[in-house]
Scaffold this active site. Structure first.
Site, PDB file in Angstrom:
ATOM      1  N   HIS A  37       0.804  -1.212   0.000  1.00 21.11           N
ATOM      2  CA  HIS A  37       0.000   0.000   0.000  1.00 21.11           C
ATOM      3  C   HIS A  37       0.848   1.279   0.000  1.00 21.11           C
ATOM      4  O   HIS A  37       0.305   2.370  -0.151  1.00 21.11           O
ATOM      5  CB  HIS A  37      -0.881   0.052   1.263  1.00 21.11           C
ATOM      6  CG  HIS A  37      -1.987  -0.948   1.288  1.00 21.11           C
ATOM      7  ND1 HIS A  37      -2.048  -1.955   2.216  1.00 21.11           N
ATOM      8  CD2 HIS A  37      -3.084  -1.093   0.508  1.00 21.11           C
ATOM      9  CE1 HIS A  37      -3.141  -2.681   2.017  1.00 21.11           C
ATOM     10  NE2 HIS A  37      -3.781  -2.183   0.977  1.00 21.11           N
ATOM     11  N   GLN A  55     -19.033  -3.661  -1.918  1.00 16.74           N
ATOM     12  CA  GLN A  55     -18.295  -4.627  -2.740  1.00 16.74           C
ATOM     13  C   GLN A  55     -18.317  -6.024  -2.129  1.00 16.74           C
ATOM     14  O   GLN A  55     -17.669  -6.929  -2.651  1.00 16.74           O
ATOM     15  CB  GLN A  55     -16.861  -4.160  -2.969  1.00 16.74           C
ATOM     16  CG  GLN A  55     -15.960  -4.157  -1.749  1.00 16.74           C
ATOM     17  CD  GLN A  55     -14.656  -3.435  -2.018  1.00 16.74           C
ATOM     18  OE1 GLN A  55     -14.628  -2.225  -2.256  1.00 16.74           O
ATOM     19  NE2 GLN A  55     -13.554  -4.169  -1.999  1.00 16.74           N
TER      20      GLN A  55
END
Length: 295
Positions: A37, A55
């Site tokens: 990340h 999602q």
């Protein structure tokens, strides 16, 4: 250690942005941060931490998805990116991101949603039919809130990068999506927040996925003739399916921009070889994603 500003509302985020001058780099995450990340370079860096309910389908791991905000804050506070620090953590509530509310049952959902046709239905979209609808919707909301010049996504989720690039292009959004290389554990397993679900033993065994993708890449690179997909992936299929606790969901050879499946590939032709593999341990099944770019 740097104290990072934590912002919970879009109004406060826009107020902060009005005080800045310089490009903003944005890293959207669902938390449970890892090295994958954390690679970018901008005067200001915003990291969002938001576990996006839209999602997840009913029965998926929304409730058990790792939520490690204090740990994530500590990681970001001790981090320097190209000698710069993270400026803001944007950690909104569900009601902030979904003012009309959100229900996992699509038939009960209300409000605005984004569908990117043509690149969302295959691969991950086939297994998780409404996944990219949820991803595209929340990412567009985050783009509108943060208003970055650059947004960073990992190659591990290769279909996601294709979907979001298409969304940015078609909706005329004034930003650039930058795809960061896959960051791997020492074993070769692609870093993922869901790796935490696996025992150390199974994490080590899961390195077979990348090892066999590399074998496929070697077959491609050493060929001087056109190859069929089967010639590239048949050994991968045999080795993974013969491994206890492993089962292939899909193995794809596709055009890198359109995700159109390729039956053959010529030397020097670019494509993405991607896979999802189910790994089962203690009656719990995890899907691991990985891919290699062939060129």
């Amino acid at each position: 250690m740097t104290d990072i500003k934590i912002i919970r509302t879009v109004k406060e985020l826009r107020s902060w942005k009005s005080t800045t001058s310089g490009s903003i780099g944005f890293v959207p995450t669902m938390g449970a941060l890892h090295k994958g990340h954390l690679s970018l370079d901008n005067p200001y860096t915003v990291v969002s931490i938001f576990v996006n309910p839209s999602q997840f389908a009913p029965g998926e791991d929304l409730d058990s998805y790792p939520r490690t905000f204090d740990q994530d804050y500590s990681i970001l506070s001790n981090l320097k990116i190209q000698n710069k620090t993270v400026s803001v953590i944007f950690a909104p509530t569900i009601s902030e991101m979904y003012p009309s509310g959100i229900d996992l049952d699509l038939t009960k959902q209300k409000g605005a949603f984004v569908t990117v046709l043509g690149v969302s239905e295959q691969l991950e979209g086939k297994t998780r039919p409404n996944f990219f609808r949820g991803v595209s919707t929340v990412v567009l909301k985050l783009f509108n809130a943060v208003q970055p010049q650059f947004a960073y996504f990992g190659q591990k989720d290769i279909q996601q990068t294709v979907v979001l690039k298409r969304m940015v292009k078609d909706l005329l959004l004034p930003l650039e999506i930058i795809v960061m290389p896959i960051v791997r554990e020492d074993s070769g397993l692609a870093l993922s927040s869901r790796n935490s679900y696996l025992s150390e033993s199974l994490r080590s065994r899961s390195s077979i996925i990348y090892e066999n993708l590399q074998e496929c890449e070697k077959i491609y690179q050493e060929s001087h003739n056109e190859l069929t997909k089967d010639e590239i992936v048949s050994r991968f299929i045999d080795l993974i399916n013969n491994e206890p606790d492993f089962q292939i969901d899909y193995i794809s050879l596709a055009n890198l921009e359109t995700l159109e499946e390729l039956s053959t590939i010529k030397p020097g032709q670019s494509a993405v070889l991607s896979t999802a593999v189910y790994v089962t341990e203690n009656n719990r099944t995890i899907r691991l994603l990985d891919n290699i770019i062939l060129n």
